[in-house]
Design a protein around this motif. Structure first.
Motif, PDB file in Angstrom:
ATOM      1  N   VAL A   1      48.863   9.418 -66.741  1.00  7.45           N
ATOM      2  CA  VAL A   1      48.543   8.050 -67.165  1.00  7.45           C
ATOM      3  C   VAL A   1      47.076   7.936 -67.551  1.00  7.45           C
ATOM      4  N   VAL A   2      46.181   8.421 -66.705  1.00  5.95           N
ATOM      5  CA  VAL A   2      44.754   8.280 -67.008  1.00  5.95           C
ATOM      6  C   VAL A   2      44.357   9.154 -68.196  1.00  5.95           C
ATOM      7  N   HIS A   3      45.080  10.238 -68.420  1.00  7.87           N
ATOM      8  CA  HIS A   3      44.805  11.113 -69.560  1.00  7.87           C
ATOM      9  C   HIS A   3      45.219  10.454 -70.870  1.00  7.87           C
ATOM     10  N   GLU A   4      46.374   9.780 -70.859  1.00  9.42           N
ATOM     11  CA  GLU A   4      46.914   9.219 -72.092  1.00  9.42           C
ATOM     12  C   GLU A   4      46.575   7.744 -72.288  1.00  9.42           C
ATOM     13  N   VAL A   5      46.188   7.066 -71.209  1.00  5.24           N
ATOM     14  CA  VAL A   5      45.785   5.663 -71.304  1.00  5.24           C
ATOM     15  C   VAL A   5      44.426   5.535 -70.614  1.00  5.24           C
ATOM     16  N   PRO A   6      43.365   6.018 -71.245  1.00  2.00           N
ATOM     17  CA  PRO A   6      42.070   6.088 -70.564  1.00  2.00           C
ATOM     18  C   PRO A   6      41.511   4.737 -70.138  1.00  2.00           C
ATOM     19  N   GLN A   7      41.985   3.658 -70.738  1.00  7.24           N
ATOM     20  CA  GLN A   7      41.509   2.340 -70.341  1.00  7.24           C
ATOM     21  C   GLN A   7      42.217   1.809 -69.095  1.00  7.24           C
ATOM     22  N   ALA A   8      43.201   2.553 -68.588  1.00  3.76           N
ATOM     23  CA  ALA A   8      43.949   2.102 -67.408  1.00  3.76           C
ATOM     24  C   ALA A   8      43.132   2.297 -66.142  1.00  3.76           C
ATOM     25  N   ARG A   9      43.317   1.384 -65.201  1.00  3.58           N
ATOM     26  CA  ARG A   9      42.787   1.550 -63.847  1.00  3.58           C
ATOM     27  C   ARG A   9      43.943   2.065 -62.997  1.00  3.58           C
ATOM     28  N   VAL A  10      43.858   3.315 -62.615  1.00  5.25           N
ATOM     29  CA  VAL A  10      44.985   3.988 -61.964  1.00  5.25           C
ATOM     30  C   VAL A  10      44.695   4.183 -60.483  1.00  5.25           C
ATOM     31  N   HIS A  11      45.680   3.838 -59.667  1.00  3.74           N
ATOM     32  CA  HIS A  11      45.608   4.000 -58.222  1.00  3.74           C
ATOM     33  C   HIS A  11      46.788   4.873 -57.792  1.00  3.74           C
ATOM     34  N   ALA A  12      46.565   5.746 -56.821  1.00  3.42           N
ATOM     35  CA  ALA A  12      47.619   6.654 -56.355  1.00  3.42           C
ATOM     36  C   ALA A  12      47.501   6.835 -54.854  1.00  3.42           C
ATOM     37  N   VAL A  13      48.636   7.122 -54.222  1.00  4.30           N
ATOM     38  CA  VAL A  13      48.650   7.299 -52.770  1.00  4.30           C
ATOM     39  C   VAL A  13      49.640   8.389 -52.406  1.00  4.30           C
ATOM     40  N   GLU A  14      49.288   9.152 -51.374  1.00  2.00           N
ATOM     41  CA  GLU A  14      50.151  10.221 -50.865  1.00  2.00           C
ATOM     42  C   GLU A  14      50.033  10.266 -49.348  1.00  2.00           C
ATOM     43  N   LEU A  15      51.165  10.380 -48.668  1.00  2.00           N
ATOM     44  CA  LEU A  15      51.189  10.388 -47.204  1.00  2.00           C
ATOM     45  C   LEU A  15      50.930  11.769 -46.619  1.00  2.00           C
TER      46      LEU A  15
ATOM     47  N   GLY B   1      47.807   7.889 -47.288  1.00  2.00           N
ATOM     48  CA  GLY B   1      48.474   6.896 -46.469  1.00  2.00           C
ATOM     49  C   GLY B   1      49.917   6.680 -46.877  1.00  2.00           C
ATOM     50  N   ASP B   2      50.550   5.752 -46.224  1.00  2.00           N
ATOM     51  CA  ASP B   2      51.948   5.414 -46.456  1.00  2.00           C
ATOM     52  C   ASP B   2      52.073   4.618 -47.753  1.00  2.00           C
ATOM     53  N   ALA B   3      52.826   5.143 -48.701  1.00  2.00           N
ATOM     54  CA  ALA B   3      52.969   4.485 -49.998  1.00  2.00           C
ATOM     55  C   ALA B   3      53.529   3.079 -49.872  1.00  2.00           C
ATOM     56  N   PHE B   4      54.324   2.853 -48.845  1.00  2.00           N
ATOM     57  CA  PHE B   4      55.015   1.575 -48.739  1.00  2.00           C
ATOM     58  C   PHE B   4      54.256   0.550 -47.910  1.00  2.00           C
ATOM     59  N   GLU B   5      53.040   0.921 -47.519  1.00  2.56           N
ATOM     60  CA  GLU B   5      52.149  -0.032 -46.856  1.00  2.56           C
ATOM     61  C   GLU B   5      50.797  -0.126 -47.556  1.00  2.56           C
ATOM     62  N   ALA B   6      50.627   0.637 -48.618  1.00  6.54           N
ATOM     63  CA  ALA B   6      49.311   0.781 -49.255  1.00  6.54           C
ATOM     64  C   ALA B   6      49.003  -0.344 -50.233  1.00  6.54           C
ATOM     65  N   PHE B   7      47.739  -0.421 -50.582  1.00  3.71           N
ATOM     66  CA  PHE B   7      47.229  -1.269 -51.652  1.00  3.71           C
ATOM     67  C   PHE B   7      47.430  -2.764 -51.409  1.00  3.71           C
ATOM     68  N   GLY B   8      47.232  -3.192 -50.172  1.00  6.11           N
ATOM     69  CA  GLY B   8      47.268  -4.628 -49.912  1.00  6.11           C
ATOM     70  C   GLY B   8      46.218  -5.379 -50.702  1.00  6.11           C
ATOM     71  N   ASP B   9      45.154  -4.685 -51.084  1.00  5.03           N
ATOM     72  CA  ASP B   9      44.093  -5.309 -51.869  1.00  5.03           C
ATOM     73  C   ASP B   9      44.490  -5.534 -53.322  1.00  5.03           C
ATOM     74  N   LEU B  10      45.645  -4.997 -53.721  1.00  6.95           N
ATOM     75  CA  LEU B  10      46.098  -5.151 -55.108  1.00  6.95           C
ATOM     76  C   LEU B  10      47.312  -6.071 -55.231  1.00  6.95           C
ATOM     77  N   ASP B  11      47.697  -6.718 -54.153  1.00 11.10           N
ATOM     78  CA  ASP B  11      48.893  -7.562 -54.190  1.00 11.10           C
ATOM     79  C   ASP B  11      48.841  -8.573 -55.336  1.00 11.10           C
ATOM     80  N   GLY B  12      49.902  -8.567 -56.150  1.00 16.16           N
ATOM     81  CA  GLY B  12      50.021  -9.522 -57.235  1.00 16.16           C
ATOM     82  C   GLY B  12      49.153  -9.244 -58.442  1.00 16.16           C
TER      83      GLY B  12
ATOM     84  N   LEU C   1      60.538  -3.299 -52.080  1.00 16.71           N
ATOM     85  CA  LEU C   1      59.740  -4.281 -51.346  1.00 16.71           C
ATOM     86  C   LEU C   1      58.263  -4.207 -51.738  1.00 16.71           C
ATOM     87  N   VAL C   2      57.714  -3.002 -51.792  1.00 14.20           N
ATOM     88  CA  VAL C   2      56.287  -2.877 -52.082  1.00 14.20           C
ATOM     89  C   VAL C   2      55.989  -3.211 -53.539  1.00 14.20           C
TER      90      VAL C   2
END
Length: 280
Positions: A132-146, A168-179, A227-228
């Motif tokens: 994604v970041v390679h092909e859409v350089p203007q994207a803000r990309v976030h990733a998580v791995e447990l 961290g847990d993918a299904f609890e991550a990124f509360g700062d990005l909600d919505g 859910l997430v």
């Protein structure tokens, strides 16, 4: 011995060894490994490859490892994915060609948004996030791995890209990005626990268990993803997730009750492969 016959004899012997071991593509793997060892392109091996003794020994060791069903990419240390190359090895899920189609969908959707926010859950080696970041350089990309080991491989692959990689847990991550997210993409674990015998040794014995198994029906992670993604996405945002080919109806059913535009997509071989949906 001529250059041609030396390479051919190595390839013939290696192909026979891999065939006996049940490797699905013995000749191709034998050629790829010889090309890796000698630096000669596959199409020129029989005319230009002239491995010296150390290369020959290394090649035979690699063939023996492949015969033990060690993934080809673990042996070479790299995996191609769309337009990028990834470092891979023990402790990380090897990205599959089928997942490139899911990544392509995420990239296409991100391209429709100015400064898109993209979240890659269960990133593994970082394959989708890096694409994604390679092909859409203007994207803000976030990733998580447990898994800590897989996270280490993702760190290597995403270093210097600007991707926000978290452990961290993918299904609890990124509360700062909600919505606030435009695209959520995920290649979750989706193999039922009772499907052990049907899984190829390369995956069963070498991929992290966290990347494979997902409850009795294989959909525990998909339900958590629903859910997430609901929490992360802005109205009109989209989610896409890979699933097993036997889950072409059951995976979309997870999203049907409260999502719109729920669709399942086939891979290049025509098998059901990933589901997408839109946050209303």
């Amino acid at each position: 011995m001529s250059v041609r016959s030396q390479a051919e004899r190595l390839l013939q012997s290696a192909t026979q060894e891999l065939t006996t071991a049940g490797v699905p593509s013995p000749r191709v793997d034998a050629e790829l490994l010889l090309s890796h060892v000698t630096g000669v392109p596959r199409g020129m091996l029989t005319t230009r490859a002239h491995p010296h003794e150390m290369q020959r020994r290394t090649y035979l060791e690699m063939i023996a490892a492949r015969a033990r069903r060690v993934p080809l990419q673990h042996i070479t240390g790299s995996a191609a994915f769309r337009y990028v190359d990834l470092e891979v090895g023990p402790g990380v899920f090897v990205p599959r060609p089928e997942t490139e189609e899911l990544a392509g969908w995420a990239i296409e959707r991100a391209m429709t948004v100015d400064a898109p926010v993209v979240v890659d859950l269960c990133t593994g080696s970082g394959a989708i996030a890096l694409s994604v970041v390679h092909e859409v350089p203007q994207a803000r990309v976030h990733a998580v791995e447990l898994d800590a080991s897989a996270h280490g491989w993702a760190e290597r692959n995403l270093l210097g890209t600007g991707v926000d990689l978290r452990l961290g847990d993918a299904f609890e991550a990124f509360g700062d990005l909600d919505g606030a997210v435009d695209v959520v993409v995920c290649n979750p674990p989706y193999i039922p626990l009772d499907a052990w015998e049907s899984v190829a040794p390369e995956a069963r014995d070498h991929d992290p268990s966290l990347a494979l198994w997902s409850g009795d029906d294989g959909l525990d992670a998909m339900r958590a993803l629903e859910l997430v993604a609901w929490r992360l996405l802005r109205p009109g945002g989209v989610v896409g997730a890979e699933h097993a080919d036997a889950q072409g109806e059951s995976a979309p059913a997870v999203f049907v009750p409260r999502w719109r535009d729920v669709r399942d997509h086939a891979d290049l071989s025509g098998r059901p492969r990933y589901v997408t949906a839109t946050h209303p």
